[in-house]
Design a protein around this motif. Structure first.
Motif, PDB file in Angstrom:
ATOM      1  N   ASN A 171     -10.350  -2.295   5.537  1.00 12.08           N
ATOM      2  CA  ASN A 171      -9.210  -2.021   4.665  1.00 12.08           C
ATOM      3  C   ASN A 171      -8.377  -3.284   4.469  1.00 12.08           C
ATOM      4  N   GLU A 172      -9.032  -4.440   4.568  1.00 10.88           N
ATOM      5  CA  GLU A 172      -8.374  -5.740   4.438  1.00 10.88           C
ATOM      6  C   GLU A 172      -8.830  -6.451   3.160  1.00 10.88           C
ATOM      7  N   PRO A 173      -8.187  -6.198   2.040  1.00 14.22           N
ATOM      8  CA  PRO A 173      -8.611  -6.872   0.807  1.00 14.22           C
ATOM      9  C   PRO A 173      -8.441  -8.384   0.854  1.00 14.22           C
ATOM     10  N   SER A 174      -7.613  -8.878   1.786  1.00 12.58           N
ATOM     11  CA  SER A 174      -7.342 -10.316   1.885  1.00 12.58           C
ATOM     12  C   SER A 174      -8.354 -11.064   2.746  1.00 12.58           C
ATOM     13  N   TYR A 220      -3.301   0.833  -0.937  1.00 14.10           N
ATOM     14  CA  TYR A 220      -3.837  -0.529  -0.944  1.00 14.10           C
ATOM     15  C   TYR A 220      -5.245  -0.601  -0.366  1.00 14.10           C
ATOM     16  N   TYR A 221      -5.769   0.498   0.191  1.00 16.39           N
ATOM     17  CA  TYR A 221      -7.125   0.457   0.723  1.00 16.39           C
ATOM     18  C   TYR A 221      -8.108   0.152  -0.404  1.00 16.39           C
ATOM     19  N   ALA A 255     -16.582  -1.618  -3.700  1.00 14.63           N
ATOM     20  CA  ALA A 255     -16.783  -2.501  -4.850  1.00 14.63           C
ATOM     21  C   ALA A 255     -15.781  -3.643  -4.837  1.00 14.63           C
ATOM     22  N   GLN A 256     -14.522  -3.341  -4.546  1.00 18.88           N
ATOM     23  CA  GLN A 256     -13.500  -4.389  -4.502  1.00 18.88           C
ATOM     24  C   GLN A 256     -13.781  -5.391  -3.389  1.00 18.88           C
ATOM     25  N   HIS A 267      -1.477  -6.469  -0.080  1.00 16.44           N
ATOM     26  CA  HIS A 267      -0.710  -5.807   0.974  1.00 16.44           C
ATOM     27  C   HIS A 267      -1.000  -6.424   2.332  1.00 16.44           C
ATOM     28  N   THR A 268      -2.221  -6.887   2.537  1.00 12.54           N
ATOM     29  CA  THR A 268      -2.608  -7.478   3.811  1.00 12.54           C
ATOM     30  C   THR A 268      -2.633  -8.997   3.709  1.00 12.54           C
TER      31      THR A 268
END
Length: 383
Positions: free
Chosen positions: A71-74, A231-232, A236-237, A352-353
């Motif tokens: 759950n860390e898009p960064s 923000y999860y 695909a993202q 968010h992260t």
């Protein structure tokens, strides 16, 4: 990622031609290895792989999520820090599921250890190991992972961008035949890896696999008893994310990156471990293993596990164990901060992260760390 009580870890190795060699002789006293130690192995047998996993593992514990994806898009935002510090080769240690592969692909370690308090994480990594064994390239890996029919023109996908692979997965539904074929192939493979698996273990691996098949690249991180957060990211993202320079740099972004990880997996050099990062067995035994192999840590990805260790009063134990690991002078610890957009000086707008990298020597040598009482205190040391 709240890989939370994943009080865990991980690691890997790869083709020397795919990445610059490890910075020569950049070591401190903790990484000194006696000259008579045996040479590093560039592969392990199945028996050695299983024995090493067992040697490092303990009984594990519980955490409130299947943790199928991050759950860390960064997560790619620290790649430039790793490049700037010339972090290459060595031994990689990390926690959680496949986000580790992004760091492994960039660092090209000689060996990798993925340590997690949940046995389920070990089982999920056996699923990934089976997928790497079955796949000829990225699109076939994705097809087996998501239970999609494998494209007839597999080799023609090698040069295509990851956006094209994800778009193919979106428009290509699984079928009962393709899904069952993928599940059967994984079940056959995981039985050949030497790690004893009960009927319940095999059922868990299939449950995880079928979750990916059912949701495809729309899958998001979920936890038990906690509401999903906006923000999860979707799978695909995560697969199409970009680094700070705006480049898609994940492990499925290019065939080269994919094959760095695949090579390690096929040579039994990504070792899944069931262990608590502040436990009496995992890291202390890892220190011994690394010295026996003549290896040293280049990167340690903790996600936000330190948050949980601080809350439990066991963070000093982790820092002592970390300090005892053989390491490269430029070895980095990679952590995740979930404070929200703009909550940290290193935050990237719109995220968010925040992903943070710190030299391990700075952490273990910082006297203020002993007085840390919150994760916020820990991460705000970094500017």
């Amino acid at each position: 990622m709240p890989i939370a009580a994943l009080w865990p870890l991980l690691l890997t190795v790869t083709l020397a031609c795919t990445r610059p060699a490890e910075t020569p002789a950049r070591r401190d006293d903790t990484s000194a290895v006696a000259a008579e130690k045996p040479a590093r192995q560039d592969s392990l047998t199945t028996a050695e792989f299983a024995a090493l996993s067992a040697r490092l593992s303990d009984t594990g514990g519980y955490f409130d999520t299947d943790n199928l994806i991050s759950n860390e898009p960064s997560l790619l935002h620290v790649l430039s820090d790793l490049d700037r510090m010339h972090v290459r080769g060595g031994a990689y240690v990390g926690v959680g599921p496949d986000q580790n592969f992004n760091y492994i692909a960039r660092i090209a370690p000689r060996i990798a250890f993925v340590m997690d308090i949940r046995r389920d994480n070990l089982l999920q990594h056996l699923l990934f190991k089976a997928l790497f064994a079955e796949a000829r390239n990225r699109v076939e890996y994705l097809a087996h992972w998501l239970g999609r029919p494998v494209p007839a023109d597999v080799s023609s996908w090698d040069a295509r961008p990851v956006d094209s692979l994800v778009a193919w997965a979106v428009r290509t539904p699984s079928t009962p035949v393709s899904a069952q074929s993928a599940v059967d192939a994984v079940r056959r493979r995981v039985r050949t890896f030497g790690i004893p698996l009960s009927a319940a273990d095999l059922a868990t691996i299939e449950r995880f696999h079928r979750a990916f098949i059912a949701e495809g690249v729309a899958l998001r991180f979920t936890s038990h008893g906690r509401a999903p957060q906006p923000y999860y990211p979707t799978l695909a993202q995560l697969l199409t994310e970009r680094d700070r320079e705006g480049t898609q740099s994940g492990y499925l972004a290019t065939e080269e990156a994919f094959r760095v990880v695949q090579s390690l997996e096929r040579r039994n050099l990504v070792i899944p471990v069931v262990s608590d990062l502040a436990g009496a067995k995992g890291l202390p035994v890892l220190a011994t293993v690394l010295r026996e192999r003549g290896d040293s840590v280049s990167a340690f990805y903790t996600s936000n596990v330190e948050d949980y260790l601080i809350r439990d009063g066991r963070f000093p134990t982790f820092v002592r164990s970390l300090a005892a690991l053989p390491r490269q002078t430029n070895a980095m610890i990679i952590r995740s901060w979930f404070g929200g957009a703009g909550s940290h000086p290193r935050s990237v707008p719109g995220y968010h992260t925040t992903q943070l990298a710190e030299p391990i020597v700075d952490l273990v040598g910082d006297p203020s760390v002993a007085a840390v009482r919150s994760y916020r205190q820990l991460v705000m040391r970094l500017r």
